[in-house]
Design an enzyme around this catalytic site. Structure first.
Site, PDB file in Angstrom:
ATOM      1  N   HIS A  41       0.842  -1.201   0.000  1.00  0.00           N
ATOM      2  CA  HIS A  41       0.000   0.000   0.000  1.00  0.00           C
ATOM      3  C   HIS A  41       0.877   1.250   0.000  1.00  0.00           C
ATOM      4  CE1 HIS A  41      -3.442   2.581   1.440  1.00  0.00           C
ATOM      5  NE2 HIS A  41      -2.424   3.266   1.964  1.00  0.00           N
ATOM      6  N   GLU A  42       1.869   1.244   0.884  1.00  0.00           N
ATOM      7  CA  GLU A  42       2.726   2.424   1.005  1.00  0.00           C
ATOM      8  C   GLU A  42       3.661   2.570  -0.193  1.00  0.00           C
ATOM      9  OE1 GLU A  42       3.008   5.870   3.008  1.00  0.00           O
ATOM     10  OE2 GLU A  42       1.665   4.161   3.325  1.00  0.00           O
ATOM     11  N   HIS A  45       2.016   4.716  -2.721  1.00  0.00           N
ATOM     12  CA  HIS A  45       2.225   6.143  -2.457  1.00  0.00           C
ATOM     13  C   HIS A  45       3.622   6.588  -2.872  1.00  0.00           C
ATOM     14  CE1 HIS A  45      -1.519   6.472  -0.344  1.00  0.00           C
ATOM     15  NE2 HIS A  45      -1.155   5.734   0.678  1.00  0.00           N
ATOM     16  N   ASP A 135      -5.260   8.515   3.997  1.00  0.00           N
ATOM     17  CA  ASP A 135      -5.355   9.031   2.629  1.00  0.00           C
ATOM     18  C   ASP A 135      -6.571   9.934   2.446  1.00  0.00           C
ATOM     19  OD1 ASP A 135      -3.144   7.421   2.157  1.00  0.00           O
ATOM     20  OD2 ASP A 135      -4.379   5.711   1.547  1.00  0.00           O
TER      21      ASP A 135
END
Length: 291
Positions: A41-42, A45, A135
């Site tokens: 997930h990170e 980003h 987020d």
């Protein structure tokens, strides 16, 4: 702590606590899956931030996602902030889609597939809550910055984040009112978000000051780019501290200083910011400093 190409990857103490609890309860597979989902997930980003040329200093992993520490905080376009924030949940959607395809093809256990999809959906949806540093909170803050001055943006995004953080705590405790069990994990996360946003709200003056320092460095670049200016009309009696709070993140400003009903001077925002930063040490407090 791991450093890769100048970027520090670090586990937040809350994640370390969760891992220790998993050791005590023997839930190694669950915590391993959670760590993988949060890391990917990170990375979503991170890759999007690097694509926009952001200078990322640190990636801090939390049980529900993570936080990017970047040099450009408060100075990047709102569109980029939204796209970087969305990249994480979209990564979860892609992972869930791949798990479903592998499950349909019979390559993985159906039970694992269902759990993996549910975990990704939970991480993605939780991160879309309007709470900083999630987020959804980042996107809310970016949206506010398009319509209201940045100082007010910081205040309201912090206040709304604190309100929804308290709602998470209430949601964790709600089953107790129905004779059920306390959601301990959710309670811990909710309390962490409350503490984090209470601290952020108290630190808004420092966050705003950092924004002004970055803004002052980029004012000349905005002029060279031929940007249109948005006027701010104020009295020459108005304190500099209140004038800089009218600056909008996505606009370049010219400040029209009024004296007895007429324009006495037009001050570019760069000079205004320099004057304010100087006033922190030399004591000049209002727009008469520019007269």
């Amino acid at each position: 702590m791991i450093r890769i190409r100048g970027i520090v990857f670090r586990l937040h103490p809350l994640f370390v606590l969760l891992m220790l609890l998993s050791v005590l309860t023997g839930r190694f597979a669950e915590i391993g899956t959670l760590f993988s989902i949060v890391l990917l997930h990170e990375l979503g980003h991170l890759l999007m931030a690097l694509r926009f040329g952001w200078t990322v200093r640190e990636v801090k992993l939390l049980p529900f996602g993570g936080v990017l520490e970047v040099e450009e905080a408060g100075s990047v376009p709102a569109k980029e902030e939204v796209l970087v924030a969305l990249a994480g949940p979209l990564q979860n959607a892609a992972l869930a889609g791949l798990a479903w395809l592998f499950g349909q093809a019979g390559l993985v256990d159906p039970l694992w597939t269902g759990d993996f999809i549910a975990a990704n959906a939970l991480i993605a949806l939780f991160n879309l809550l309007p709470i900083l540093p999630l987020d959804g909170g980042r996107m809310l803050q970016a949206g506010f910055s398009l319509h209201i001055p940045y100082h007010r943006t910081l205040l309201w995004s912090a206040r709304i984040s604190l309100l929804f953080s308290f709602a998470v705590v209430c949601a964790a405790m709600y089953p107790l009112t129905r004779g059920g069990l306390l959601h301990l994990n959710l309670l811990v996360i909710g309390l962490f978000l409350c503490a984090s946003n209470w601290t952020y709200l108290r630190n808004v003056p420092f966050v705003f000051l950092r924004f002004l320092v970055h803004r002052a460095k980029r004012s000349e670049a905005r002029i060279d780019g031929g940007t249109l200016a948005q006027p701010i009309v104020v009295s020459d009696q108005r304190p500099l501290s209140s004038v800089v709070r009218l600056l909008m993140k996505e606009r370049y400003h010219l400040v029209y200083v009024m004296n007895r009903g007429s324009v006495s001077r037009v001050v570019p925002e760069g000079k205004l910011i320099d004057g304010f930063l100087g006033s922190l040490t030399n004591g000049h407090a209002d727009l008469r400093f520019f007269m």
